[in-house]
Design an enzyme around this catalytic site. Structure first.
Site, short mmCIF file in Angstrom:
data_model
loop_
_atom_site.label_atom_id
_atom_site.label_comp_id
_atom_site.label_asym_id
_atom_site.label_seq_id
_atom_site.Cartn_x
_atom_site.Cartn_y
_atom_site.Cartn_z
N ARG A 71 0.84 -1.20 0.00
CA ARG A 71 0.00 0.00 0.00
C ARG A 71 0.88 1.26 0.00
NH1 ARG A 71 -5.93 0.18 0.16
NH2 ARG A 71 -6.27 2.37 0.54
N ASN A 113 -11.91 16.35 0.19
CA ASN A 113 -12.67 15.15 -0.13
C ASN A 113 -14.14 15.47 0.10
OD1 ASN A 113 -13.42 12.53 -0.69
ND2 ASN A 113 -12.56 11.64 1.17
N THR A 114 -14.99 14.88 -0.70
CA THR A 114 -16.42 15.04 -0.48
C THR A 114 -16.99 13.71 0.02
OG1 THR A 114 -18.54 15.53 -1.49
CG2 THR A 114 -16.83 14.74 -2.97
N HIS A 115 -17.81 13.82 1.07
CA HIS A 115 -18.34 12.63 1.75
C HIS A 115 -19.86 12.73 1.83
CE1 HIS A 115 -18.62 9.26 4.39
NE2 HIS A 115 -19.20 9.99 5.34
N ASP A 147 -7.12 14.69 6.14
CA ASP A 147 -6.02 14.41 7.07
C ASP A 147 -5.81 12.90 7.10
OD1 ASP A 147 -8.00 13.38 8.69
OD2 ASP A 147 -7.86 14.94 10.23
N ALA A 148 -5.08 12.41 8.10
CA ALA A 148 -4.72 10.98 8.11
C ALA A 148 -5.89 10.08 8.51
CB ALA A 148 -3.53 10.76 9.03
N GLY A 149 -6.97 10.64 9.02
CA GLY A 149 -8.09 9.82 9.48
C GLY A 149 -9.09 9.50 8.38
N ASP A 151 -12.36 10.44 7.00
CA ASP A 151 -13.38 11.49 6.95
C ASP A 151 -13.37 12.36 8.20
OD1 ASP A 151 -14.18 10.44 4.45
OD2 ASP A 151 -15.52 9.01 5.42
C1 GAR Z 1 -20.21 10.65 -3.85
O1 GAR Z 1 -21.45 10.64 -3.17
C2 GAR Z 1 -19.07 10.75 -2.86
O2 GAR Z 1 -19.34 11.53 -1.76
C3 GAR Z 1 -18.92 9.31 -2.45
O3 GAR Z 1 -19.03 8.61 -3.65
C4 GAR Z 1 -19.93 9.31 -4.53
C5 GAR Z 1 -19.26 9.47 -5.85
O4 GAR Z 1 -20.16 9.86 -6.83
N1 GAR Z 1 -17.69 9.11 -1.78
C6 GAR Z 1 -17.56 8.36 -0.69
O5 GAR Z 1 -18.47 7.72 -0.21
C7 GAR Z 1 -16.16 8.33 -0.12
N2 GAR Z 1 -16.20 7.94 1.26
P1 GAR Z 1 -19.65 10.30 -8.28
O6 GAR Z 1 -18.65 9.25 -8.74
O7 GAR Z 1 -20.88 10.30 -9.13
O8 GAR Z 1 -19.04 11.65 -8.15
#
Ligand code: GAR
Length: 207
Positions: A71, A113-115, A147-149, A151
């Site tokens: 990894r 990052n988007t969650h 960060d390292a965690g 989300d």
């Molecule tokens: C999004 O909802 C994003 O937040 C999620 O995957 C989807 C991607 O959609 N990410 C996670 O869950 C990461 N933990 P997309 O490929 O259509 O942009």
């Protein structure tokens, strides 16, 4: 962040359909947006996210974990690939891997990052399913500085989405993604145009 004459350089990492990437590509068509996607990277081949980049004429690269003996090696190779495009900001947009220490050392503080949940609730890979299972009435999405965690990074923006009685995981996630795309495009643009500061976990735009 770059001067007003040169748009911020975004490298976007994806693992799937790439609708959040598309929101950024669309936003970048306006010169006033202040950013351009200079490359799209992925951890797997043959995904719609990569095809969206191809259609937009944006260079792509793929670094699969299984192609490296550890990894950490994958993390180093990914970091090098991203660095080659000299990003001002790295955007993880549905990237289903945790980046490692080499990546954080190189791009920490300028990777978002988007969650699909309202942090700190429901971190991890199944935010919409976990929210539905718990029975919350409101969930949403969170844009945060990585960060390292898992989300856990400083929060840039959040958007709330109601959970409806007849929601299943797909309907809820699709509604979250509508809010998520707007949140992502709006806030990445702001980060690019005005810059931001992080103090004691508080992210503030420089305006
Ligand atoms: C999004 O909802 C994003 O937040 C999620 O995957 C989807 C991607 O959609 N990410 C996670 O869950 C990461 N933990 P997309 O490929 O259509 O942009």
């Amino acid at each position: 962040m770059p001067s007003s004459s040169s748009p911020a350089r975004l490298v976007v990492l994806v693992s799937g359909s790439g609708t959040n990437l598309q929101a950024l590509l669309d936003a970048c068509e306006d010169p006033a947006y202040g950013a351009q996607v200079v490359a799209v990277g992925a951890d797997r081949h043959d995904i719609e996210g990569l095809r969206r980049a191809d259609r937009a004429g944006v260079p792509t690269f793929v670094k699969q974990v299984r192609d490296y003996e550890s990894r950490d090696n994958w993390d180093r190779v990914l970091t090098k690939a991203v660095a080659g495009f000299e990003p001002d900001l790295v955007v993880l947009a549905g990237f289903m891997k945790l980046v490692g220490p080499t990546f954080i050392e190189a791009f920490g503080g300028r990777t978002v990052n988007t969650h699909p949940a309202l942090s700190p609730s429901f971190p991890g890979m199944s935010g919409p399913a976990d929210a539905l299972e718990y029975g919350v009435k409101v969930t949403g999405c969170t844009l945060f500085v990585v960060d390292a965690g898992v989300d856990t990074g400083p929060i840039v923006a959040q958007s709330a989405v109601p959970v409806l009685d007849d929601d299943d995981v797909d309907s809820l996630h699709e509604r979250i993604k509508v809010a998520e795309r707007a949140m992502l495009a709006d806030n990445v643009g702001l980060m690019a145009r005005v810059g931001f500061t992080i103090t004691d976990r508080k992210v503030r735009f420089n305006r």
